[in-house]
Motif scaffolding. Sequence first.
Motif, mmCIF file in Angstrom:
data_model
loop_
_atom_site.group_PDB
_atom_site.id
_atom_site.type_symbol
_atom_site.label_atom_id
_atom_site.label_comp_id
_atom_site.label_asym_id
_atom_site.label_seq_id
_atom_site.Cartn_x
_atom_site.Cartn_y
_atom_site.Cartn_z
ATOM 1 N N THR A 131 2.730 2.708 4.130
ATOM 2 C CA THR A 131 2.721 1.691 4.082
ATOM 3 C C THR A 131 3.776 2.034 5.721
ATOM 4 O OG1 THR A 131 2.365 -0.779 4.221
ATOM 5 C CG2 THR A 131 4.913 0.950 3.259
ATOM 6 N N GLY A 155 -9.167 2.261 2.652
ATOM 7 C CA GLY A 155 -7.946 0.524 2.317
ATOM 8 C C GLY A 155 -7.091 0.820 0.996
ATOM 9 N N THR A 172 -0.396 -6.359 3.008
ATOM 10 C CA THR A 172 -0.710 -4.877 3.728
ATOM 11 C C THR A 172 -1.337 -5.270 5.691
ATOM 12 O OG1 THR A 172 -3.812 -4.738 3.512
ATOM 13 C CG2 THR A 172 -2.468 -7.113 3.823
ATOM 14 N N THR A 173 -1.601 -3.981 5.518
ATOM 15 C CA THR A 173 -1.936 -4.456 7.099
ATOM 16 C C THR A 173 -3.709 -3.095 7.026
ATOM 17 O OG1 THR A 173 0.004 -3.241 7.737
ATOM 18 C CG2 THR A 173 -1.826 -2.681 9.461
ATOM 19 N N PRO A 174 -4.542 -4.459 6.168
ATOM 20 C CA PRO A 174 -5.932 -3.998 6.638
ATOM 21 C C PRO A 174 -6.901 -3.185 7.744
ATOM 22 C CG PRO A 174 -5.963 -6.681 6.539
ATOM 23 C CD PRO A 174 -4.871 -6.139 6.884
ATOM 24 N N ASP A 203 -0.970 -7.351 11.303
ATOM 25 C CA ASP A 203 -2.157 -7.107 11.997
ATOM 26 C C ASP A 203 -1.843 -7.355 13.790
ATOM 27 O OD1 ASP A 203 -4.814 -6.986 13.383
ATOM 28 O OD2 ASP A 203 -5.435 -8.603 13.767
ATOM 29 N N ILE A 229 -4.294 4.114 -1.444
ATOM 30 C CA ILE A 229 -5.635 3.711 -0.498
ATOM 31 C C ILE A 229 -6.361 4.644 -0.579
ATOM 32 C CG2 ILE A 229 -4.022 2.270 0.654
ATOM 33 C CD1 ILE A 229 -4.436 4.354 3.346
ATOM 34 N N HIS A 235 -5.156 0.274 9.773
ATOM 35 C CA HIS A 235 -3.630 0.633 8.210
ATOM 36 C C HIS A 235 -2.802 1.461 8.871
ATOM 37 C CE1 HIS A 235 -1.864 2.756 5.010
ATOM 38 N NE2 HIS A 235 -1.262 1.426 5.439
ATOM 39 N N ASN A 236 -1.628 0.892 9.006
ATOM 40 C CA ASN A 236 -0.152 1.799 9.274
ATOM 41 C C ASN A 236 -0.245 2.150 8.704
ATOM 42 O OD1 ASN A 236 1.775 2.618 10.528
ATOM 43 N ND2 ASN A 236 2.861 0.657 11.841
ATOM 44 N N GLU A 283 1.049 -0.882 -0.087
ATOM 45 C CA GLU A 283 0.191 -0.006 -0.069
ATOM 46 C C GLU A 283 1.092 1.598 -0.054
ATOM 47 O OE1 GLU A 283 -3.536 -2.677 2.835
ATOM 48 O OE2 GLU A 283 -0.952 -2.254 3.350
ATOM 49 N N GLU A 299 -0.867 -10.699 5.779
ATOM 50 C CA GLU A 299 -1.717 -9.664 6.287
ATOM 51 C C GLU A 299 -0.541 -8.930 7.785
ATOM 52 O OE1 GLU A 299 -6.467 -10.213 8.027
ATOM 53 O OE2 GLU A 299 -5.511 -11.735 7.367
#
Length: 486
Positions: A209, A233, A253-255, A288, A229, A258-259, A206, A286
């Motif tokens: 990110t 996202g 991804t950090t869905p 999280d 994004i 998001h960071n 992203e 992923e």
Amino acid sequence: MITINKNEAIPLSKQIYMSFVDKIRSGLLPSGSKLPTVRQLAKDIEVSLVTIMKAYKQLEEDGFIELSKGKGTYVKMQLQPETSKTGQDFDWQLSIPDYLHRSQYARFQDSDASYHFSSSMIDPALFPNQYMDQLIEQVFKQNPRILSQYGGIQGDLALREKMTQNLLKSKIETTAENLLITSGSQQGIDLVARTFVGPGDVVIMEAPTYPGAIDVFRSRGATILTVPIDEDGMRVDMLHALCEKHNPKLIYTTPTFHNPTGTIMPLQRRKVLLDIAESHHCLIMEDDPFSDIYFDRKPPLPIKSLDKSGHVIYLKGLSKTIAPGCRIGLLAASGSIFKRLYAAKANMDLGSPLLTQKVIVPLVDSAKTEQHLKRLRAALKSRRDVVLAVLKEQAPRGVTCFIPKGGLNVWIQLPAWIDSNVLLYEANKRHVSFLTGSACFAIENEHSTLRLSYSYANEKLLQDGVMILCEIMQAMQPSSTSSPTF
């Protein structure tokens, strides 16, 4: 060491430009360092003189290097805090090549600023410290020889079994045999990259990110492509077109929260993302770290909960919510993907520390932890609100932000007349730190955004520090700009 990939979609001059930018912003090429001549660099990396000249011209225009007639090309003085001098001359060390492509996040992670807004760490006062002291004492009583024992490569079985049950609450069906305990999520990212990413492999991320992930993939020589994004996202419509053209090996991804932006990817978009990965036979990593830190309602289920064919490698960090000092993270994968990650973990460290894992076991899914999480969410929501209130009252026109519904960060968009790197330099003078947006972009030369973490400082420090930041921004306004607020 400037590395390029002649098969990349990114032009060679852009690759060379970004290599230098990464090294300069990471402090790996200090101010005043002499760059190779155009002719020497062209020879070293086997490209044309025109390509090098184009890269150097862009670096000069963007203020990263300067040409001294008759002397050469040098890294321009950067707007960074003064470092202490040892009185020793270590300039000779620059002749030793390294393979560090980028390490921007390291510049922001450790800060002695009075108003520490640069890293996503939680205020130690918000943890049940006395209770954790008791747990450590209890662990030693139950196993007096624990410091004389190695932890297993895969991680403590009792912790893995606990986490297996914990993941079921998020509809992630796995077994203790398919979990790896890592030293935080960062080791999990590095483990996946070491195992599956090599020079020229395409990784999609992203934009913006998490900077620590960019640093890791850059170190592997990956070809990083980015997808912007929106409020929901990653733009999966743009992702699909990119995958059709470039055949990625991995999507990072950090869905959830998001960071750095704090956005939440809706469930439907998560399904589409997984469909894309399945159709192109690529992996999804992923990340999280923040899903337990929600302010209004629980976020959607993880992408891993939808995964039936082993495309998703799921990383869950416990450092943000339970015990940062233990540095415990979790990696869930399946099939031969897991077996290869297990082998890589053995090569990396032979197993994570046993003591910290044993301390975590009674905290997973305990009533005490549930109470702690409720208090933590309330405290962080209150701190977020303090930041938003000060920005609304004090920030100059053109400063906007996304309002996060969880996580630890506020993503701030600046007007064109504020460069976040210049703002940071001025803020550091007044003991305020934050993360510049430029650290969060792998390709784009972004300088009008910043990430402000509200999780480490208390409400009084947040209020005072953000007010100082707004004062600096107000002082940077062009004289023709009026100053109505946020």
